[in-house]
Design an enzyme around this catalytic site. Structure first.
Site, PDB file in Angstrom:
ATOM      1  N   CYS A 135       0.057   3.346   3.311  1.00 47.55           N
ATOM      2  CA  CYS A 135       0.657   2.898   4.694  1.00 47.55           C
ATOM      3  C   CYS A 135       1.651   1.985   4.915  1.00 47.55           C
ATOM      4  O   CYS A 135       2.236   1.703   5.798  1.00 47.55           O
ATOM      5  CB  CYS A 135      -0.486   2.707   5.725  1.00 47.55           C
ATOM      6  SG  CYS A 135      -1.054   0.681   5.320  1.00 47.55           S
ATOM      7  N   ASP A 192      21.683   0.035 -15.803  1.00 45.52           N
ATOM      8  CA  ASP A 192      21.936  -1.113 -15.090  1.00 45.52           C
ATOM      9  C   ASP A 192      20.784  -1.964 -15.936  1.00 45.52           C
ATOM     10  O   ASP A 192      19.784  -1.865 -16.088  1.00 45.52           O
ATOM     11  CB  ASP A 192      21.141  -0.876 -13.806  1.00 45.52           C
ATOM     12  CG  ASP A 192      21.052  -1.990 -12.807  1.00 45.52           C
ATOM     13  OD1 ASP A 192      21.400  -2.963 -13.162  1.00 45.52           O
ATOM     14  OD2 ASP A 192      20.408  -1.599 -11.709  1.00 45.52           O
ATOM     15  N   CYS A 239      -5.930  -2.485   0.646  1.00 40.74           N
ATOM     16  CA  CYS A 239      -5.155  -2.546   1.922  1.00 40.74           C
ATOM     17  C   CYS A 239      -5.646  -3.237   2.914  1.00 40.74           C
ATOM     18  O   CYS A 239      -6.976  -3.037   3.463  1.00 40.74           O
ATOM     19  CB  CYS A 239      -4.504  -1.399   2.083  1.00 40.74           C
ATOM     20  SG  CYS A 239      -3.244  -1.435   3.388  1.00 40.74           S
ATOM     21  N   CYS A 257       0.895  -1.032  -0.109  1.00 41.41           N
ATOM     22  CA  CYS A 257       0.075  -0.019  -0.099  1.00 41.41           C
ATOM     23  C   CYS A 257       0.834   1.449   0.009  1.00 41.41           C
ATOM     24  O   CYS A 257       1.785   1.480   0.911  1.00 41.41           O
ATOM     25  CB  CYS A 257      -0.890   0.056   1.219  1.00 41.41           C
ATOM     26  SG  CYS A 257      -1.680   1.552   1.341  1.00 41.41           S
ATOM     27  N   CYS A 306      -5.541  -0.490   5.987  1.00 45.15           N
ATOM     28  CA  CYS A 306      -5.946   1.000   6.233  1.00 45.15           C
ATOM     29  C   CYS A 306      -7.024   1.097   5.065  1.00 45.15           C
ATOM     30  O   CYS A 306      -7.360  -0.029   4.589  1.00 45.15           O
ATOM     31  CB  CYS A 306      -4.829   2.002   5.571  1.00 45.15           C
ATOM     32  SG  CYS A 306      -4.396   2.008   3.936  1.00 45.15           S
TER      33      CYS A 306
END
Length: 424
Positions: free
Chosen positions: A200, A348, A228, A197, A231
């Protein structure tokens, strides 16, 4: 142009001249150099060129060039449209695009993810289209959570109307601060960057992959498909829904896409484009015929010929992009893979290990590009037989006459395009 101050007019004229010279001398398409010259002479040129136009900004990790092209095609139903069709998606490219269509009342600008806050602030665009966020060029683009946070802050307090993909949790979080949001259930097949999430940090409960936008009904599409556990953050209720080959508009009317562009990803792009067109007052009945005319986007999906081989060119810049490229390849055909690691690609190449190359087993695979050895090692570990070639020309000669799919990352793709006169 007469509405621009004299300095801006001069900057625009010299920028156009530089772009013309760039094209004439074969140094490029002029999309960047013209804008750079213009901004050197008038640093506020982008703001001045954007004034008095209705603008849409399009940003995402994948699909923004195609979606920009689709939106621009649709809005041509309303009038002239300024757009950066070749993917020059930073301010210099935006200046070139707007200066090239000085009287166009509409503009559709593809915007690099990092530059979206700056460009939104400068142009005051009325519509912002946000489609997806996944890791890409980590050595220079930073964590995608940071990008989502920048988007979120940029939209807060602005009057812009966000058209956002509610199936991508990072996009939903970023767009939720906008003054007005139209949510589009456009799907999200690559989920490896959105299991937590963004509000949170708790775990997100997700449906099984492949259930969004693939044959689902209206009732299930309208439900909370991710949420989530810790939350209240959850998937917003969609206004538009991609359902297989159809898009369902806010009134519940189904529109069959029938695109010439292949694959699930382009159906997602088209769903976003229809929602943006509607924000400009253009109904699907008028927008869809325009979308169906698009067959190639800055070389993507173009078919070219060489020595009896018919090559279809596909772009894949990151793990999510390779997933979508595999979706449109023909398993019966040989495939040429080309990978570079120049600055526009990201230096990369560790992202290669996130791609499931096992899907290529059983078909002839030829590997080339500046980082062909990196890709060769990845294929070896995946158990995919391949042939290694030092150049693209050698790779083409290594496959039998007939149809061939070619998948390349950004600079490798541009090098291949250049060999065929930058076919569009």
């Amino acid at each position: 142009m007469s509405q621009l101050p004299l300095r801006a007019q001069l900057a625009t004229a010299l920028g156009r001249t530089a772009a013309t010279l760039s094209r004439a001398t074969g140094r490029g398409d002029g999309s960047v150099i013209g804008g750079r010259i213009g901004l050197m002479l008038d640093p506020d040129l982008l703001r001045k060129l954007a004034a008095h136009r209705k603008l849409a900004l399009v940003s995402a990790t994948n699909g923004k060039t195609t979606t920009t092209r689709l939106i621009a095609a649709a809005l041509q139903e309303l009038g002239e449209v300024a757009t950066n069709a070749f993917g020059a998606n930073m301010p210099a490219g935006h200046v070139t695009a707007l200066a090239s269509a000085k009287n166009a009342p509409y503009g559709v600008l593809e915007v690099d993810e990092k530059y979206l806050p700056e460009v939104l602030d400068t142009t005051g665009a009325q519509v912002v289209c946000l489609m997806n966020l996944s890791r890409d060029q980590m050595d220079r683009a930073a964590e995608i959570w940071l990008l989502a946070q920048k988007w979120r802050r940029a939209l807060s307090g602005k009057p812009a109307h966000a058209i956002a993909n509610c199936d991508d949790p990072l996009v939903a979080w970023a767009a939720s601060t906008a003054a007005r949001v139209t949510w589009v259930a456009a799907g999200q097949r690559w989920r490896e960057d959105s299991w937590c999430c963004p509000e949170c940090g708790g775990p997100l409960d997700r449906p099984e992959p492949g259930t969004i936008g693939q044959g689902i009904g209206v009732s299930s599409a309208a439900g909370a498909m991710w949420a989530c556990r810790e939350c209240t953050f959850h998937r917003p209720e969609p206004n538009w829904v991609l359902d297989g080959e159809e898009v369902i508009d806010p009134r519940g009317t189904r529109w069959r896409l029938d695109l010439q562009l292949p694959g699930q990803a382009n159906r997602s792009n088209a769903a976003m484009a229809l929602a943006v067109a509607a924000a400009f007052g253009l109904e699907p009945a008028r927008a869809l015929p325009r979308l169906r005319t698009v067959t190639s986007v800055a070389g993507r999906y173009t078919t070219v010929e060489r020595d009896g081989r018919v090559l279809r060119l596909l772009l894949a810049k990151n793990p999510a992009g390779w997933l979508e490229a595999f979706d449109v390849t023909d398993p019966a055909l040989p495939v040429i893979l080309s990978v570079n690691a120049q600055v526009p690609d990201g230096r990369d190449t560790s992202w290669l290990w996130d791609v499931d190359y096992g899907v290529l087993k059983g078909r002839p695979v030829v590997v080339t590009g500046e980082r062909r050895l990196d890709l060769a090692l990845r294929l070896h570990v995946a158990g995919v037989p391949f042939q290694l070639c030092d150049s693209f020309g050698e790779a083409v000669s290594a496959v039998p006459a007939g149809r061939v799919d070619v998948i390349a990352n950004y600079t490798a793709f541009q090098q291949i395009r250049a060999e065929f006169g930058r076919a569009v």
